[in-house]
Design a protein around this motif. Structure first.
Motif, PDB file in Angstrom:
ATOM      1  N   THR A 102      -6.568 -16.858  22.206  1.00 57.06           N
ATOM      2  CA  THR A 102      -5.413 -17.117  21.076  1.00 57.06           C
ATOM      3  C   THR A 102      -4.138 -16.676  20.884  1.00 57.06           C
ATOM      4  OG1 THR A 102      -8.016 -16.831  20.286  1.00 57.06           O
ATOM      5  CG2 THR A 102      -5.688 -16.645  18.458  1.00 57.06           C
TER       6      THR A 102
ATOM      7  N   GLN B 218      -9.265 -16.000  14.483  1.00 53.86           N
ATOM      8  CA  GLN B 218      -8.449 -15.469  15.528  1.00 53.86           C
ATOM      9  C   GLN B 218      -7.278 -16.104  15.595  1.00 53.86           C
ATOM     10  OE1 GLN B 218     -11.941 -15.401  18.567  1.00 53.86           O
ATOM     11  NE2 GLN B 218     -10.378 -16.207  19.552  1.00 53.86           N
ATOM     12  N   ALA B 219      -6.399 -16.804  15.002  1.00 52.35           N
ATOM     13  CA  ALA B 219      -5.727 -17.513  15.682  1.00 52.35           C
ATOM     14  C   ALA B 219      -4.273 -16.826  14.045  1.00 52.35           C
ATOM     15  CB  ALA B 219      -5.166 -18.878  15.097  1.00 52.35           C
TER      16      ALA B 219
END
Length: 752
Positions: A488, A522-523
């Protein structure tokens, strides 16, 4: 303080992409544009698939100024639809599993959707063999009844159906080293089955068939360690969950339209039909500069008609952060893009190892939306796998899912070719013609005509449509791909640039809708954490977190593999005997050069069982006394934390007081609780519980077994105390063996 974001335009005219709107998806660029004062929080999301949309929504609601760039005329990517002749055509037919916790949370809590109203549960799927008329049903093995029905399904012999199920359990419990660099660990699913003493050709063929149908990748290519992560999330016995949920509308109406409404309400700026041409990192502060231009209307299926755009039509904007949520091939183009005299550095110049992403693979699946001018009687409502078809065909009857008025009582099918590369034509309509002819081999009552758009057929050609989906490719989890997949965040090399999408490393791992959404979360979480660190202020908005899944512990899976191993070798002996008997009946008394005789089988099976039992016992013992036995994937498996925590794949936060990091593993069902759950299932089954797959309501079942439940509750409490005592003794023994004075770690348990 944050440096003001700048905008460069060549020429100065306004892009027509900012005006583009889908007929149903009304995307707006005005909401994001209202923020006139730059606060160091401008984010560019490159790619408007479900992963990019998820990241954008999370960030916008946390207070970031988000702009989405999407090349197509609608958002959604592989979960989008296209309107042709007034008919919505989904890019792909999707199944939404019950364990997609982040998807369901997004749909119900953040988009305000109604799961019961918009989705219909399916207990399983159907299999139809060429030349046969009887459908065989495979159920989600989350109850004793379902497991027994699968053994009797006729898809394989009962013995080999058992072996197929056990091979999945065995793979889920296997100790892989997931660092991605050990060649001995780069094992395919087919290689894993071959390495087991109980493996058979029919079991390997069925596993290959299932993987090809769902992910368009044969088992000989599928990474076993990646498939292990998927299996760990799907194992939910016993919870009586359906096999999947099917949407009762097009993806545009049921998912993307409310998603776009939520993005607009959150203030996102959406630029449709806008092609990203390059990405650069500013030399002074690493802020991403995005170069883009209007995309052409004919890019969807007719690349040969595309015109070269003048370089002067390209515009650029500098943002504070960027999310790369593009397909793998386009992502590589942006990472490796040639400078062409532009200022700034390429992404590859900052992180050369990202060149390994060029080794990642993807594939497109041809799909035909087949609208008939009549109704096919007694057609199943489940997904149907056409076993033995040339192109790996699957079919779904959407006229039994969507609104009746959309079809006037006539049948409408979605026909997908998972092995599209086997179709002997590059011409699109010829591909559709061959798919319809193959479909007719299974359903002789269907008349496909002699060619595409033949009026002497059962097809409503005005509504039917064939698409190659070459611009909507699916990521392939092939062997060795883990080492090349992006994290990520790379905080040292790319502090303002993150990756999203189904190719990003997550604990879900296999390319699924859930994995794509998790990659987007997650990003977003990574940008939220980095923003606080780089700008020296408190985190914007509420913490962005992944919804934990519920999984069985490594110890539980290994105990189950050890417990069922004797029955597995009994099933293997039965399968070997059936194979030998069939050969004798067919008069084939000679055996192949690499095959065992029946006498050799009798000698080898006990030896194989003994070796496998001791291996299983060893790894079960290791999981009990190991330091990471409470981790759902074990100490030998890299379990990536989401952004905001410490460890590989997430940003290392520099100030806990400033950002207050939080990361939780999945909810883990430990061995004592798992034994109690299975014991309760057995007691309920023995008491004559109604079949949950359609014969008896849940309320009736509860009323019938209240008395049994009271007795079971007492037994559960007593047994639970004893098992917890035993677990404490094991933990005490493990603590005495541990090295150093390590702090005691809290064990995660499912709340009751």
């Amino acid at each position: 303080m944050a440096k003001a974001a700048s905008t460069k335009k060549r020429p100065a005219k306004k892009s027509s992409a900012s005006k583009a709107k889908s007929k149903k998806t009304k995307a707006s660029t005005q909401r994001g544009a209202r923020r006139t004062r730059n606060e160091g929080n401008r984010v560019a999301v490159l790619g408007g698939g479900i992963s990019g949309m998820t990241a954008a929504l999370k960030l916008a609601r946390a207070g970031f100024d988000v702009t989405i760039f999407e090349m197509q005329e609608r958002l959604g990517g592989n979960t989008s639809s296209r309107e042709i002749n007034g008919v919505e055509h989904d890019v792909y037919p999707h199944m939404f599993c019950s364990w997609y916790d982040n998807f369901w949370h997004l749909f119900e809590e953040e988009l305000g959707g109604d799961k019961e109203a918009m989705f219909e549960p399916r207990a399983g799927s159907q299999v139809l063999q060429k030349g046969e008329t009887e459908f065989k049903t495979l159920l989600n093995a989350t109850s004793i009844e379902a497991a027994i029905e699968n053994l009797k399904s006729g898809v394989l012999s009962p013995a080999e159906m058992w072996l197929l199920g056990y091979s999945a359990l065995d793979l889920a419990a296997h100790p892989f080293n997931r660092k991605g660099v050990d060649l001995m660990e780069m094992l395919s699913v087919n290689g894993f089955i071959f390495s087991r003493g109980y493996g058979t050709e029919d079991v390997a063929a069925m596993q290959n068939y299932l993987l090809t149908l769902i992910w368009s990748i044969p088992s000989a290519w599928t990474a076993a360690a990646t498939y292990q992560n998927f299996l760990r999330h799907t194992f939910s016995f016993p919870n009586h969950a359906p096999f999947n949920f099917l949407m009762k509308a097009s993806l545009e109406d049921g998912l993307n339209a409310p998603f776009v409404d939520a993005l607009n309400d959150a203030g996102c700026s959406i630029r449709l039909k806008t092609e990203i041409t390059a990405v650069r990192l500013c030399n002074d502060d690493d802020r991403p500069e995005i170069f883009f231009r209007d995309s052409l209307d004919d890019h969807l299926e007719h690349d040969s008609d595309r015109l070269e755009k003048n370089e002067n039509d390209v515009e650029s904007e500098i943002f504070d952060y960027a999310v790369m949520a593009l397909p793998v091939t386009k992502c590589c183009d942006m990472i490796l893009g040639a400078p062409r005299g532009r200022e700034g550095r390429r992404i590859i110049d900052r992180l050369p190892e990202l060149a390994e992403m060029q080794k990642l693979s993807s594939v497109s699946i041809p799909v035909v939306d087949l609208y008939l001018n009549r109704k096919l009687d007694d057609f199943p409502s489940d997904h149907i796998a056409l076993a033995g078809s040339k192109y790996g065909l699957t079919v779904l009857d959407i006229s039994q899912l969507w609104r009746d008025e959309d079809f006037d009582g006539k049948t409408a099918l979605v026909l997908a070719a998972s092995e599209g590369a086997a179709i002997p034509s590059v011409e699109l309509e010829r591909q559709g013609e061959l798919m319809l002819q193959e479909f007719a081999e299974f359903f002789p009552e269907f008349n496909p005509g002699k060619h595409w758009k033949d009026e002497d057929s059962d097809v409503d050609w005005h509504k039917s449509w064939i698409r190659s989906n070459k611009h909507y490719q699916l990521f392939l989890n092939d062997t060795g791909s883990w080492a090349h997949r992006p994290q990520t965040l790379y905080e040292d090399a790319l502090p303002r640039f993150v990756f999203a999408g189904d190719c990003v490393r997550t604990d879900t791992d296999m390319a699924t809708v859930e994995g794509a959404i998790q990659g987007g979360i997650q990003a977003a979480a990574a940008i939220q954490a980095q923003d606080a660190i780089l700008n020296g202020h408190a985190r914007r908005g509420a913490p962005i977190e992944i919804v934990p899944h519920t999984v069985y512990s490594t110890a539980t899976l290994r105990f189950a593999a050890l417990f069922y191993l004797p029955a597995t070798y009994v099933a293997y002996a039965m399968a070997a005997y059936d194979q030998w008997k069939k050969r004798m009946e067919e008069g084939e008394h000679s055996i192949g050069e690499n095959e065992f005789t029946m006498a050799e089988y009798c000698l080898l099976i006990p030896l194989q069982f003994t070796i496998d039992w001791w291996k299983a016992a060893y790894w079960f013992g290791r999981s009990l006394i190991g330091e990471n036995n409470e981790d759902p994937l074990g100490g030998r498996i890299m379990y990536l934390p989401m952004a905001g925590g410490r460890g590989e794949g997430g940003p290392r936060l520099q100030s806990e007081e400033m950002v207050d990091p939080k990361y939780d593993h999945d909810h883990v069902i430990g061995l004592p609780e798992a034994i109690l759950k299975v014991a309760l299932e057995v007691l309920e089954y023995a008491s004559g519980r109604e079949d949950p797959h359609g014969r008896g309501s849940e309320a009736e079942t509860v009323r019938q077994h209240d008395a049994v439940d009271d007795v079971v509750d007492i037994a559960v409490n007593l047994i639970g105390k004893g098992l917890r005592l035993g677990e404490s003794l094991v933990e005490g023994y493990a603590n005495r063996r541990s090295r150093g004075n390590q702090p005691r770690r809290r064990r995660h348990r499912v709340k009751r």
